[in-house]
Design an enzyme around this catalytic site. Structure first.
Site, PDB file in Angstrom:
ATOM      1  N   GLY A  12      28.938  92.718  15.818  1.00  0.00           N
ATOM      2  CA  GLY A  12      30.146  93.167  15.118  1.00  0.00           C
ATOM      3  C   GLY A  12      31.065  91.975  14.989  1.00  0.00           C
ATOM      4  O   GLY A  12      31.831  91.664  15.905  1.00  0.00           O
ATOM      5  N   VAL A  16      37.792  91.729  15.537  1.00  0.00           N
ATOM      6  CA  VAL A  16      37.703  91.697  17.002  1.00  0.00           C
ATOM      7  C   VAL A  16      36.570  90.761  17.446  1.00  0.00           C
ATOM      8  O   VAL A  16      36.769  89.908  18.317  1.00  0.00           O
ATOM      9  CB  VAL A  16      37.508  93.128  17.570  1.00  0.00           C
ATOM     10  N   GLY A  17      35.406  90.907  16.838  1.00  0.00           N
ATOM     11  CA  GLY A  17      34.273  90.059  17.219  1.00  0.00           C
ATOM     12  C   GLY A  17      34.591  88.580  17.048  1.00  0.00           C
ATOM     13  O   GLY A  17      34.268  87.753  17.912  1.00  0.00           O
ATOM     14  N   ASN A  96      31.431 105.873  14.942  1.00  0.00           N
ATOM     15  CA  ASN A  96      31.027 104.775  15.832  1.00  0.00           C
ATOM     16  C   ASN A  96      29.863 105.114  16.759  1.00  0.00           C
ATOM     17  O   ASN A  96      29.167 104.214  17.234  1.00  0.00           O
ATOM     18  CB  ASN A  96      32.247 104.250  16.587  1.00  0.00           C
ATOM     19  N   HIS A 176      41.243 104.694  27.827  1.00  0.00           N
ATOM     20  CA  HIS A 176      41.906 103.725  26.943  1.00  0.00           C
ATOM     21  C   HIS A 176      42.292 104.535  25.702  1.00  0.00           C
ATOM     22  O   HIS A 176      41.593 104.553  24.704  1.00  0.00           O
ATOM     23  CB  HIS A 176      40.953 102.586  26.589  1.00  0.00           C
TER      24      HIS A 176
HETATM   25  N1  LIG Z   1      38.744  98.334  23.231  1.00  0.00           N
HETATM   26  C1  LIG Z   1      39.848  97.799  22.696  1.00  0.00           C
HETATM   27  O1  LIG Z   1      40.827  97.535  23.386  1.00  0.00           O
HETATM   28  C2  LIG Z   1      39.879  97.510  21.234  1.00  0.00           C
HETATM   29  C3  LIG Z   1      38.884  97.998  20.439  1.00  0.00           C
HETATM   30  N2  LIG Z   1      38.903  97.781  19.095  1.00  0.00           N
HETATM   31  C4  LIG Z   1      37.804  98.364  18.335  1.00  0.00           C
HETATM   32  O2  LIG Z   1      36.877  97.356  17.951  1.00  0.00           O
HETATM   33  C5  LIG Z   1      36.130  97.813  16.815  1.00  0.00           C
HETATM   34  C6  LIG Z   1      36.067  96.712  15.759  1.00  0.00           C
HETATM   35  O3  LIG Z   1      37.358  96.481  15.217  1.00  0.00           O
HETATM   36  P1  LIG Z   1      37.602  95.355  14.095  1.00  0.00           P
HETATM   37  O4  LIG Z   1      36.844  94.141  14.437  1.00  0.00           O
HETATM   38  O5  LIG Z   1      39.060  95.281  13.857  1.00  0.00           O
HETATM   39  O6  LIG Z   1      36.908  96.035  12.827  1.00  0.00           O
HETATM   40  P2  LIG Z   1      36.317  95.272  11.558  1.00  0.00           P
HETATM   41  O7  LIG Z   1      36.170  96.314  10.501  1.00  0.00           O
HETATM   42  O8  LIG Z   1      37.080  94.044  11.272  1.00  0.00           O
HETATM   43  O9  LIG Z   1      34.859  94.816  12.049  1.00  0.00           O
HETATM   44  C7  LIG Z   1      33.844  95.709  12.374  1.00  0.00           C
HETATM   45  C8  LIG Z   1      32.535  94.996  12.073  1.00  0.00           C
HETATM   46  O10 LIG Z   1      31.456  95.822  12.546  1.00  0.00           O
HETATM   47  C9  LIG Z   1      30.380  95.595  11.638  1.00  0.00           C
HETATM   48  N3  LIG Z   1      29.370  96.637  11.773  1.00  0.00           N
HETATM   49  C10 LIG Z   1      29.460  97.939  11.399  1.00  0.00           C
HETATM   50  N4  LIG Z   1      28.310  98.573  11.667  1.00  0.00           N
HETATM   51  C11 LIG Z   1      27.481  97.667  12.233  1.00  0.00           C
HETATM   52  C12 LIG Z   1      26.157  97.710  12.729  1.00  0.00           C
HETATM   53  N5  LIG Z   1      25.430  98.832  12.697  1.00  0.00           N
HETATM   54  N6  LIG Z   1      25.615  96.585  13.248  1.00  0.00           N
HETATM   55  C13 LIG Z   1      26.317  95.432  13.264  1.00  0.00           C
HETATM   56  N7  LIG Z   1      27.595  95.328  12.803  1.00  0.00           N
HETATM   57  C14 LIG Z   1      28.156  96.427  12.295  1.00  0.00           C
HETATM   58  C15 LIG Z   1      31.053  95.562  10.269  1.00  0.00           C
HETATM   59  O11 LIG Z   1      30.222  94.995   9.270  1.00  0.00           O
HETATM   60  C16 LIG Z   1      32.301  94.742  10.574  1.00  0.00           C
HETATM   61  O12 LIG Z   1      32.105  93.362  10.328  1.00  0.00           O
HETATM   62  C17 LIG Z   1      36.842  99.101  16.361  1.00  0.00           C
HETATM   63  O13 LIG Z   1      36.129 100.219  16.836  1.00  0.00           O
HETATM   64  C18 LIG Z   1      38.199  99.017  17.023  1.00  0.00           C
HETATM   65  O14 LIG Z   1      38.799 100.278  17.219  1.00  0.00           O
HETATM   66  C19 LIG Z   1      39.876  97.036  18.493  1.00  0.00           C
HETATM   67  C20 LIG Z   1      40.884  96.490  19.255  1.00  0.00           C
HETATM   68  C21 LIG Z   1      40.991  96.716  20.680  1.00  0.00           C
HETATM   69  C1  LIG Z   2      42.921  99.153  19.042  1.00  0.00           C
HETATM   70  C2  LIG Z   2      42.991  99.281  20.490  1.00  0.00           C
HETATM   71  O1  LIG Z   2      42.231 100.003  21.105  1.00  0.00           O
HETATM   72  C3  LIG Z   2      44.016  98.553  21.203  1.00  0.00           C
HETATM   73  O2  LIG Z   2      44.557  97.540  20.721  1.00  0.00           O
HETATM   74  O3  LIG Z   2      44.381  98.992  22.310  1.00  0.00           O
END
Ligand SMILES: NC(=O)C1=CN([C@@H]2O[C@H](COP(=O)(O)OP(=O)(O)OC[C@H]3O[C@@H](n4cnc5c(N)ncnc54)[C@H](O)[C@@H]3O)[C@@H](O)[C@H]2O)C=CC1
Ligand SMILES: CC(=O)C(=O)O
Length: 309
Positions: A12, A16-17, A96, A176
């Protein structure tokens, strides 16, 4: 400083990645970083962009496949949909869980001593399913959980006390997400009970807990996503694993007594997490039970029930 010889795969490569990759690169946690994304063209562009920053470190970064990722020391899952403004993390579950299923399937046969770090949301529910789907021992499948919330909380308290963040030990526990709670009774500042150093009324405590809980929402409302905080948190987790720091951190992990994954402090090292006992007040225990119930309700009430069972 040179990086350890290990490798970390990030599945991903969105906001974030890429932010996680950038943190790992600057911190020189491992020698090799592998980025994988279903959108290969986008992933390649992220790798190209990040490679312009590698002159600051000894880390190599490249685009890879699931075949490359399954042999990494740590596999980070940041693939999946993000919240739209006003949407809850739990609201992402249907989308997800499908992404998680496809990613974990592609990782088989997974390296038996790999550590799987779940970052995608809803992180506690996805950690639960990743434990089932990956087939790895539960202590090796960990969610970033409330470590980010705890960092946010510590920042607010440090500001009030006018001391450094690192002088404060305070944990957010549970989900979370919306049912999280602050473990006020165990919070300390340089070993002193926090509520002695900073007497807070019930209302003030509630305000601080709410600001902490709502911080992601207020950022997402304006810029559409958060990334740097969780990236720093994930880099810290990776350091603790690769260098076997045995750091105590509030992370999402399997709770035998509660039947779900949620965050409580654990010891994190090369073999994953091991429990670390924490004393909670009765009211905090009640909050924790409610948080576990909220998470179990999602697991039990969803048509994701059959996933990996
Ligand atoms: N745990 C935490 O504290 C946090 C969690 N997140 C979560 O992280 C996740 C990603 O967020 P962002 O990077 O902002 O989203 P984003 O939309 O920028 O990136 C998500 C990426 O996942 C890829 N993807 C989707 N399905 C896939 C698959 N089957 N195999 C490989 N890649 C795949 C997409 O092509 C995309 O590049 C979200 O679920 C978000 O809620 C975000 C911030 C904090
Ligand atoms: C998006 C998220 O889970 C965070 O920033 O806490």
């Amino acid at each position: 400083m040179s990086a350890s010889s290990g490798s970390i795969a990030i599945i991903g490569a969105g906001s974030v990645g890429a932010a996680i990759a950038y943190s790992l690169l600057l911190r020189q946690v491992v020698a090799d970083l592998i980025l994988v994304d279903i959108n290969e063209e986008y992933c390649q562009a992220q790798v190209e962009d990040l490679s312009d920053a590698t002159f600051l470190s000894n880390v190599r970064i490249r685009q890879g496949t699931a075949d490359d990722a399954r042999n990494a020391d740590i596999i980070i899952i940041s693939a999946g949909a993000k919240q739209k403004p006003g949407e809850t993390r739990i609201g992402l579950i249907d989308r997800n869980i499908k992404v998680l299923e496809s990613v974990t399937r592609s990782l088989q046969p997974i390296r038996r001593d790999a550590i799987l770090l779940i970052v995608a949301n809803p992180v506690d529910i996805l950690t639960f399913y990743a434990q089932r789907l990956s087939g790895l021992p539960r202590n090796q499948v960990i969610g970033s959980g409330t470590m980010l919330d705890s960092i946010r909380l510590t920042g607010i308290l440090a500001n009030r006390l006018k001391v450094s963040d690192s002088s404060i030990h305070a944990f957010v526990i549970g989900e979370h997400g919306d049912s999280q709670c602050v473990a006020w009774s165990s919070a300390t500042v340089h070993g002193r009970p926090l509520l002695k150093a900073l007497p807070l009324t019930e209302t003030e405590r509630e305000e601080i807990a709410t600001t902490t809980r709502m911080k992601a929402d207020s950022i997402i409302k304006v810029k559409g996503f958060t990334s740097y905080g969780v990236a720093a948190v994930t880099a810290r987790m990776c350091e603790a694993i690769i260098f076997d720091h045995r750091k105590i951190l509030p992370l999402s992990h399997w709770q035998e007594n509660l039947g779900c994954c949620l965050s409580l402090p654990v010891v994190l090292g090369r073999k994953g997490v091991s429990p670390f006992p924490v004393d909670l007040e009765e009211s905090e225990l009640q909050f924790l039970m409610q948080s576990a119930k909220a998470l179990r309700t999602v697991i039990e009430g969803n048509d994701v029930n059959s996933v990996g069972s």
